[in-house]
Scaffold this motif. Sequence first.
Motif, short mmCIF file in Angstrom:
data_model
loop_
_atom_site.label_atom_id
_atom_site.label_comp_id
_atom_site.label_asym_id
_atom_site.label_seq_id
_atom_site.Cartn_x
_atom_site.Cartn_y
_atom_site.Cartn_z
N ARG A 1 -18.79 32.13 -3.56
CA ARG A 1 -17.45 31.70 -3.21
C ARG A 1 -17.19 30.23 -3.50
O ARG A 1 -16.15 29.69 -3.12
CB ARG A 1 -17.21 31.99 -1.71
N VAL A 2 -18.15 29.56 -4.09
CA VAL A 2 -17.97 28.15 -4.46
C VAL A 2 -17.93 28.03 -5.98
O VAL A 2 -18.80 28.55 -6.67
CB VAL A 2 -19.13 27.28 -3.91
N ILE A 3 -16.88 27.38 -6.49
CA ILE A 3 -16.71 27.25 -7.93
C ILE A 3 -16.51 25.77 -8.27
O ILE A 3 -15.73 25.08 -7.62
CB ILE A 3 -15.48 28.08 -8.41
N PHE A 4 -17.22 25.31 -9.28
CA PHE A 4 -17.11 23.90 -9.68
C PHE A 4 -16.24 23.75 -10.93
O PHE A 4 -16.26 24.61 -11.80
CB PHE A 4 -18.50 23.34 -9.97
N ALA A 5 -15.52 22.64 -10.99
CA ALA A 5 -14.68 22.36 -12.17
C ALA A 5 -14.70 20.87 -12.47
O ALA A 5 -14.94 20.04 -11.59
CB ALA A 5 -13.25 22.83 -11.92
N GLY A 6 -14.43 20.53 -13.73
CA GLY A 6 -14.36 19.13 -14.14
C GLY A 6 -15.73 18.47 -14.13
O GLY A 6 -16.76 19.13 -14.30
N ASP A 7 -15.73 17.14 -13.93
CA ASP A 7 -16.98 16.37 -13.99
C ASP A 7 -18.03 16.86 -13.01
O ASP A 7 -19.23 16.65 -13.23
CB ASP A 7 -16.70 14.88 -13.68
N ALA A 8 -17.62 17.49 -11.92
CA ALA A 8 -18.60 18.01 -10.97
C ALA A 8 -19.46 19.07 -11.64
O ALA A 8 -20.65 19.21 -11.33
CB ALA A 8 -17.89 18.61 -9.75
N ALA A 9 -18.88 19.80 -12.59
CA ALA A 9 -19.60 20.89 -13.26
C ALA A 9 -20.30 20.42 -14.53
O ALA A 9 -21.34 20.94 -14.91
CB ALA A 9 -18.63 22.02 -13.60
#
Lengths: 540, 67
Positions: free
Chosen positions: A309-317
């Motif tokens: 249920r946790v999705i990363f996007a942008g620089d975090a990923a």
Amino acid sequence: MFQDRYSLAFKLYPYKRSADQDADTPVRHPVVVMGGGPIGVATALDLGLQGIPVVVLDDHEGIGMGSRAICFSKRCLEVADRYGCGEPMLEKGVVWNLGKVFHEDRKVFEFNLLPEEGHKYPAFINLQQPYFEKFIVDRVREAQADGAPIELRGKNRVDSIDVRDDHVVLRVMTPDGAYTLEADWLIGCDGANSPLRSMLGLDFTGRVFKDSFLIADIRMKAEFPTERWFWFEPSHGSGASTLLHKQPDDTWRIDFQIGWDVDRAEEIKEENIRRRLDAMLGPDIEYEMVWSSIYTFQCKRMDRFRHGRVIFAGDAAHQVSPFGARGANSGMQDVDNLGWKLSLVITGKAPESLLDSYDEERIHGADENILNSTRSTDFITPKSAISHIFRNAVLDLAEHYEFARPLVNSGRLSLPCTYDGLSLNGPDALPGGPSRTRVGSPCPDAPVGDGFLLPRLGNDFQILTIGAEAPEMLEEDGVTARRFAISASDDPTGVLAERYLGDASAAVYLIRPDQHVAARWPAFDETAMRTALRKACGKD
Amino acid sequence: MSTLNLKPNIEDPDGFYADLIGAHEGLSDAESAALNARLVLLFANHIGDRDILRKAIKAASNPGKET
């Protein structure tokens, strides 16, 4: 309790006590976004415009100072345009086409981006990141006024999380103390140093580059033209490489490569920055310092961007070197990709497994960006004697011979990737169809009537017919696709036919909500269309 | 007279460059020089044409003055 990590350019969402802080039991939200940078706020905007309630938690109360990302690509602007905030960016931004490459004190060559006609947006604009972010927040305010269920909560810092099978529990700190809140889905947009990633103990692997760069933004009324100038080993001695780029408001970005073993505290002192600037600009040019920073960089990504249920996007990923403008630009493409998928899953129109295609497609994009950005970095900062010899040989030859110029790599400017061969793709069954609009491609813009094609596409599935018949609407298992019909009279320049028909005389395209091609055929076939629509939604 | 091609002719130039630099990774200066020598000989044999090879040597020795 609250220590600001940076000062703000725009204070846009001051802390306000939320009813959630006084609730007896933790309030559950469909989506919580962690991080109020451009990617987090754009995620909220995408979902909010689709009517999905979303709460953004940011540990600051607005947009950080400093120009940071300055180069925004066509695809990024097209995504922003779909959200309704592309035009103010274009209006404020600086458009440039000419680049010049220097080695020592000689001009090696110049290149023109040669903008292709028939696009609403140029290849790039230069714009300070705070403006880019502010235009997105302005659009959020406008959408909220129209009823979009978006909440931006300033000074709400996530201190810990507990990930369950079907939701996430967040412990959030505020100036009034801590409270607990729950989210069906948590989107991590909390930047390259992502605290969320650390809380989950997730790896971020790749290469660290042993070099530092000093950025100075200065304001000056200089006669420099609006061009990108890049020096390898400049004879003015201000750095091992130097980049000069124009921004709005008479502001110029200058980027000096200053080496790995430097005394950062010393280098960032204004007198030392001025010493480099004076060496480069000459003694007679007056300027005012706007912002400066020293950075090192890495090319890294997470193994997977989705963790239940946790999705990363942008620089975090994923993180790339700044050469090539692939940071914020690729983050916006993550948002573009995630928004419609998450919305279909939340509204029960697609299986949760659709979100695995976000992982697949955006990891494909991240790998392409990391590859390009790593190659540029290796060229700009050669790491061995032989690599330095080859680099300078290329520059020596490029001054005289055209053949060596494509080898000069001072940053390959960001282009969106094509999702070739990936899971959601349907049939690429248009004989003679152009390669640039093959299945998996982002739709290239083209003139249509008095306007452009892309503003007419996206947000929902569409059946784009060019000189072909199809029903006005088709519904398959809860997902609808509407027709957008183009006839020869809508395409007087023939540019659209060139980009979408090639040698074919008619075409039917299935276009995804993020304006990527899902499938294409010479004519409408209902069974094939339904199958492709199911596949694009991660069904079967 | 054959003409030395000085127009871009390498497919995927960035990929080629990465392979080239990658081949040198971990080599000493002497080993790198030897690798380069072997490469030049392989490329030269592939070209074969003496006239072209003569022009290429000139172009490399004095860029801009290959003829």
